[in-house]
Design an enzyme around this catalytic site. Sequence first.
Site, mmCIF file in Angstrom:
data_model
loop_
_atom_site.group_PDB
_atom_site.id
_atom_site.type_symbol
_atom_site.label_atom_id
_atom_site.label_comp_id
_atom_site.label_asym_id
_atom_site.label_seq_id
_atom_site.Cartn_x
_atom_site.Cartn_y
_atom_site.Cartn_z
ATOM 1 N N CYS A 59 -45.723 -43.569 -12.923
ATOM 2 C CA CYS A 59 -46.182 -44.118 -11.651
ATOM 3 C C CYS A 59 -45.286 -45.302 -11.288
ATOM 4 O O CYS A 59 -45.756 -46.383 -10.946
ATOM 5 C CB CYS A 59 -47.659 -44.515 -11.690
ATOM 6 S SG CYS A 59 -48.099 -45.678 -12.997
ATOM 7 N N CYS A 105 -49.563 -38.512 -23.466
ATOM 8 C CA CYS A 105 -49.934 -39.925 -23.249
ATOM 9 C C CYS A 105 -51.205 -39.933 -22.412
ATOM 10 O O CYS A 105 -51.213 -40.369 -21.262
ATOM 11 C CB CYS A 105 -48.820 -40.688 -22.551
ATOM 12 S SG CYS A 105 -47.219 -40.625 -23.384
ATOM 13 N N ALA A 106 -52.299 -39.439 -22.983
ATOM 14 C CA ALA A 106 -53.470 -39.059 -22.194
ATOM 15 C C ALA A 106 -54.238 -40.234 -21.620
ATOM 16 O O ALA A 106 -54.858 -40.114 -20.562
ATOM 17 C CB ALA A 106 -54.403 -38.196 -23.048
ATOM 18 N N GLY A 137 -57.613 -39.763 -19.762
ATOM 19 C CA GLY A 137 -57.756 -38.314 -19.672
ATOM 20 C C GLY A 137 -57.848 -37.733 -18.283
ATOM 21 O O GLY A 137 -58.206 -36.564 -18.130
ATOM 22 N N GLY A 138 -57.506 -38.490 -17.252
ATOM 23 C CA GLY A 138 -57.623 -37.975 -15.894
ATOM 24 C C GLY A 138 -56.827 -36.706 -15.654
ATOM 25 O O GLY A 138 -57.349 -35.718 -15.111
ATOM 26 N N LYS A 139 -55.567 -36.703 -16.071
ATOM 27 C CA LYS A 139 -54.730 -35.512 -15.865
ATOM 28 C C LYS A 139 -55.131 -34.397 -16.820
ATOM 29 O O LYS A 139 -55.056 -33.211 -16.463
ATOM 30 C CB LYS A 139 -53.254 -35.871 -16.015
ATOM 31 C CG LYS A 139 -52.736 -36.784 -14.916
ATOM 32 C CD LYS A 139 -51.245 -37.028 -15.061
ATOM 33 C CE LYS A 139 -50.740 -37.939 -13.958
ATOM 34 N NZ LYS A 139 -51.289 -39.308 -14.039
ATOM 35 N N ASP A 199 -46.875 -38.440 -19.413
ATOM 36 C CA ASP A 199 -47.146 -39.433 -18.366
ATOM 37 C C ASP A 199 -46.856 -40.787 -19.005
ATOM 38 O O ASP A 199 -47.733 -41.438 -19.554
ATOM 39 C CB ASP A 199 -48.597 -39.321 -17.894
ATOM 40 C CG ASP A 199 -48.880 -40.206 -16.691
ATOM 41 O OD1 ASP A 199 -47.956 -40.865 -16.199
ATOM 42 O OD2 ASP A 199 -50.041 -40.245 -16.255
ATOM 43 N N ASP A 214 -52.832 -39.741 -27.641
ATOM 44 C CA ASP A 214 -52.355 -41.043 -27.197
ATOM 45 C C ASP A 214 -52.039 -41.877 -28.427
ATOM 46 O O ASP A 214 -52.751 -41.791 -29.441
ATOM 47 C CB ASP A 214 -53.407 -41.757 -26.335
ATOM 48 C CG ASP A 214 -52.791 -42.867 -25.496
ATOM 49 O OD1 ASP A 214 -52.595 -42.656 -24.283
ATOM 50 O OD2 ASP A 214 -52.492 -43.950 -26.051
#
Length: 385
Positions: free
Chosen positions: A338, A228-229, A232-234, A285, A249
């Site tokens: 989160c 679940c990009a 793309g931070g992670k 995520d 995604d």
Amino acid sequence: MTPGARLQAAIEVLDRVQAGAAPEVALTNWARASRFAGSKDRAAVRDHVYDVLRRWRSCAALGGGDSGRALVLGLLRGRGGDLSLFDGARHAPAPLTAAENAHLAADPDLSEAEALDCPDWLMPDLRAALGADFAPVMAALRHRAPVFLRANLARTDRDGALAALAAEDIGARPHPLAATAIEVTRNARRVRQSRAFGAGLVELQDAASQAVVEALPPLDGLTALDFCAGGGGKALAMAALGAQVHAHDIAPARMQDIPARAQRAGVRVERVAHPAGAFDLVLVDAPCSGSGSWRRDPWGKWTLTRAGLDRLTQTQAEVLAQAAPLVAPGGWLAYATCSLLDAENESSIRQFLDRSPDFTVQSTLRLTPLDGGDGFSLATCRRKT
């Protein structure tokens, strides 16, 4: 713009939000229609609006209603601001009415939910999840989130990133949540235009999000799928730690910035529309309520409903079911949200394990805003060989 005119602009934006506009849309439309407003004016209006969004219930109670005017009055009252700015001069809000003066003169009598800016229906769920931390966490969510950067280990180390920021008069310091985490303490609005950012030495990323990546199994040499990009931070953070990263995604448009970000960061992230095969690590995520990041997206706190939460937990179950077969035997499935809510964290992973006996939980991580960053939950599961 005068301070009073900035308040009036915030009132107008909040009235549009109250009428159904998304906050960012309302702010953008105001800015486009207000060419006279400079960058500092736009920033000040935005700050007023988001300060109210974080404290909508207490502002409404203190100000005497849900109109933009009442909300801004409540904001000023709550933080001891200057009510004399309501004087009608130079585009400032009109002078206070007799009814407003009477309300402001009375002693405030806020309920616990109003004082903590918490939706009534969510209080039992949040109290059950947070225990003794319920009130402190809810109080923390009423304030602005710090600005965090990630030192990009593909380009530099944290000390090098700090030195580059200091050379451009951007105040920053290490943060203990992750070895790459940097908290910006001064001139945060300069970051995106800085040479350090342009050269890929730093990326904007919350410290808790960095801690989630740091808590994954050692990444160097692993094939990893960010299922679940999003932006793309992670994925970028995993690639900087040596993983061969694929990003997916369900809405591919969300990933459109990944190639440019990866090029700037000096890493490779391959976007895949239909992931197949077996990966050493699959990171989920998952879409969630975002309750751990309400400091950044406070409108989500007021628009979430029980039906919406139920839909999210169903989506989380579906995403886990889709991602699990992509994990190689002996590989890892990492489930993150989160969210602060047990329904999206412990309950979701427990139900997944009941349906997937070939996976076992190896480690968990729970973070709240009291740790400095956003609220995050991580469960790392391993597939049996």
